[in-house]
Design a protein around this motif. Structure first.
Motif, PDB file in Angstrom:
ATOM      1  N   ILE A   5       0.520  -1.446   0.168  1.00  0.00           N
ATOM      2  CA  ILE A   5       0.226  -0.147   0.059  1.00  0.00           C
ATOM      3  C   ILE A   5       1.125   0.685   0.204  1.00  0.00           C
ATOM      4  O   ILE A   5       1.280   1.243   0.912  1.00  0.00           O
ATOM      5  N   GLN A   6       0.929   2.188  -1.367  1.00  0.00           N
ATOM      6  CA  GLN A   6       1.620   3.422  -0.835  1.00  0.00           C
ATOM      7  C   GLN A   6       0.593   4.586  -0.262  1.00  0.00           C
ATOM      8  O   GLN A   6      -0.556   4.795  -0.110  1.00  0.00           O
ATOM      9  N   ILE A   7       1.617   5.511   0.886  1.00  0.00           N
ATOM     10  CA  ILE A   7       1.107   6.238   1.435  1.00  0.00           C
ATOM     11  C   ILE A   7       1.345   7.001   0.998  1.00  0.00           C
ATOM     12  O   ILE A   7       2.925   7.415   0.769  1.00  0.00           O
ATOM     13  N   ASP A   8       1.038   7.584   1.082  1.00  0.00           N
ATOM     14  CA  ASP A   8       1.343   9.575   0.153  1.00  0.00           C
ATOM     15  C   ASP A   8       1.185  10.973   2.280  1.00  0.00           C
ATOM     16  O   ASP A   8       0.389  10.600   2.867  1.00  0.00           O
ATOM     17  N   ALA A   9       3.080  11.031   2.486  1.00  0.00           N
ATOM     18  CA  ALA A   9       2.431  12.030   3.574  1.00  0.00           C
ATOM     19  C   ALA A   9       3.380  13.138   3.201  1.00  0.00           C
ATOM     20  O   ALA A   9       3.926  12.840   2.542  1.00  0.00           O
ATOM     21  N   ARG A  10       2.970  14.032   3.627  1.00  0.00           N
ATOM     22  CA  ARG A  10       3.323  15.119   3.654  1.00  0.00           C
ATOM     23  C   ARG A  10       3.277  16.600   5.034  1.00  0.00           C
ATOM     24  O   ARG A  10       2.492  16.122   5.402  1.00  0.00           O
ATOM     25  N   SER A  22      -3.615   8.078   1.307  1.00  0.00           N
ATOM     26  CA  SER A  22      -3.223   6.492   0.425  1.00  0.00           C
ATOM     27  C   SER A  22      -4.715   6.156  -0.679  1.00  0.00           C
ATOM     28  O   SER A  22      -5.847   6.093  -0.310  1.00  0.00           O
ATOM     29  N   ALA A  23      -4.104   5.940  -1.616  1.00  0.00           N
ATOM     30  CA  ALA A  23      -5.324   5.905  -3.011  1.00  0.00           C
ATOM     31  C   ALA A  23      -5.906   4.259  -3.270  1.00  0.00           C
ATOM     32  O   ALA A  23      -6.411   4.148  -2.950  1.00  0.00           O
ATOM     33  N   ASP A  24      -4.963   3.613  -2.558  1.00  0.00           N
ATOM     34  CA  ASP A  24      -4.906   1.858  -2.079  1.00  0.00           C
ATOM     35  C   ASP A  24      -5.714   1.800  -1.164  1.00  0.00           C
ATOM     36  O   ASP A  24      -6.134   0.736  -1.574  1.00  0.00           O
ATOM     37  N   ALA A  25      -6.159   2.966  -0.356  1.00  0.00           N
ATOM     38  CA  ALA A  25      -6.796   2.838   0.407  1.00  0.00           C
ATOM     39  C   ALA A  25      -7.751   4.083   0.957  1.00  0.00           C
ATOM     40  O   ALA A  25      -7.603   4.737   1.548  1.00  0.00           O
ATOM     41  N   PRO A  26      -9.466   3.667   0.825  1.00  0.00           N
ATOM     42  CA  PRO A  26      -9.500   5.053  -0.048  1.00  0.00           C
ATOM     43  C   PRO A  26     -10.435   4.775   1.862  1.00  0.00           C
ATOM     44  O   PRO A  26     -11.009   4.010   2.528  1.00  0.00           O
ATOM     45  N   ASP A  40       1.500   5.832  13.327  1.00  0.00           N
ATOM     46  CA  ASP A  40       1.800   5.141  14.522  1.00  0.00           C
ATOM     47  C   ASP A  40      -0.287   5.374  14.514  1.00  0.00           C
ATOM     48  O   ASP A  40      -0.975   3.934  14.399  1.00  0.00           O
ATOM     49  N   GLU A  41      -0.821   6.304  13.911  1.00  0.00           N
ATOM     50  CA  GLU A  41      -2.065   6.412  13.153  1.00  0.00           C
ATOM     51  C   GLU A  41      -2.260   5.481  12.490  1.00  0.00           C
ATOM     52  O   GLU A  41      -3.609   5.267  12.279  1.00  0.00           O
ATOM     53  N   VAL A  42      -1.766   5.844  11.507  1.00  0.00           N
ATOM     54  CA  VAL A  42      -2.232   5.104   9.934  1.00  0.00           C
ATOM     55  C   VAL A  42      -2.046   3.650  10.597  1.00  0.00           C
ATOM     56  O   VAL A  42      -2.927   3.036   9.753  1.00  0.00           O
ATOM     57  N   ARG A  43      -1.466   3.044  11.380  1.00  0.00           N
ATOM     58  CA  ARG A  43      -1.070   1.425  11.823  1.00  0.00           C
ATOM     59  C   ARG A  43      -2.779   1.683  12.206  1.00  0.00           C
ATOM     60  O   ARG A  43      -3.201   0.396  12.069  1.00  0.00           O
ATOM     61  N   ALA A  44      -2.401   2.323  12.871  1.00  0.00           N
ATOM     62  CA  ALA A  44      -4.661   2.094  14.291  1.00  0.00           C
ATOM     63  C   ALA A  44      -5.501   1.930  13.579  1.00  0.00           C
ATOM     64  O   ALA A  44      -6.589   0.927  13.354  1.00  0.00           O
ATOM     65  N   VAL A  45      -5.894   2.815  12.098  1.00  0.00           N
ATOM     66  CA  VAL A  45      -6.630   2.817  11.547  1.00  0.00           C
ATOM     67  C   VAL A  45      -6.801   1.642  10.332  1.00  0.00           C
ATOM     68  O   VAL A  45      -7.647   2.135   9.451  1.00  0.00           O
ATOM     69  N   LEU A  46      -5.656   1.459   9.564  1.00  0.00           N
ATOM     70  CA  LEU A  46      -5.475   0.969   8.194  1.00  0.00           C
ATOM     71  C   LEU A  46      -6.006   0.007   8.330  1.00  0.00           C
ATOM     72  O   LEU A  46      -6.936  -0.444   6.981  1.00  0.00           O
ATOM     73  N   PRO A  47      -5.853  -1.005   8.888  1.00  0.00           N
ATOM     74  CA  PRO A  47      -6.542  -2.710   8.846  1.00  0.00           C
ATOM     75  C   PRO A  47      -8.036  -2.362   9.062  1.00  0.00           C
ATOM     76  O   PRO A  47      -8.494  -3.184   8.522  1.00  0.00           O
ATOM     77  N   ASP A  48      -8.750  -1.412   9.981  1.00  0.00           N
ATOM     78  CA  ASP A  48     -10.621  -1.341   9.670  1.00  0.00           C
ATOM     79  C   ASP A  48     -10.724  -1.175   8.436  1.00  0.00           C
ATOM     80  O   ASP A  48     -11.459  -1.425   7.649  1.00  0.00           O
ATOM     81  N   LEU A  49      -9.716  -0.132   7.774  1.00  0.00           N
ATOM     82  CA  LEU A  49     -10.109   0.416   6.016  1.00  0.00           C
ATOM     83  C   LEU A  49     -10.050  -0.121   5.193  1.00  0.00           C
ATOM     84  O   LEU A  49     -10.646  -0.925   4.444  1.00  0.00           O
ATOM     85  N   LEU A  50      -9.348  -1.529   5.175  1.00  0.00           N
ATOM     86  CA  LEU A  50      -8.647  -2.231   4.729  1.00  0.00           C
ATOM     87  C   LEU A  50      -9.659  -3.652   4.593  1.00  0.00           C
ATOM     88  O   LEU A  50      -9.960  -4.372   3.462  1.00  0.00           O
TER      89      LEU A  50
END
Length: 56
Positions: A5-10, A22-26, A40-50
């Motif tokens: 999964i590509q994560i775009d961070a800025r 991330s376009a890979d995780a709507p 840490d926040e991405v890791r916390a929410v990503l499983p639910d989004l996927l």
């Protein structure tokens, strides 16, 4: 199974936060005041989004 999964961070200079999307995780939109907190926040929410995305 491993999924890439590509994560775009800025850094947002105006808001003084890191923003991750991330376009890979709507639906992934995370803001945090530090790089570590953003990860840490991405890791916390990503499983639910996927999981939600796989139900569609």
């Amino acid at each position: 199974m491993t999924t890439s999964i590509q994560i775009d961070a800025r850094w947002d200079d105006d808001a003084h936060v890191w923003i991750a999307t991330s376009a890979d995780a709507p639906g992934l939109v995370v803001e945090a005041q530090s790089w570590r907190a953003m990860i840490d926040e991405v890791r916390a929410v990503l499983p639910d989004l996927l999981e939600l995305a796989s139900m569609r």
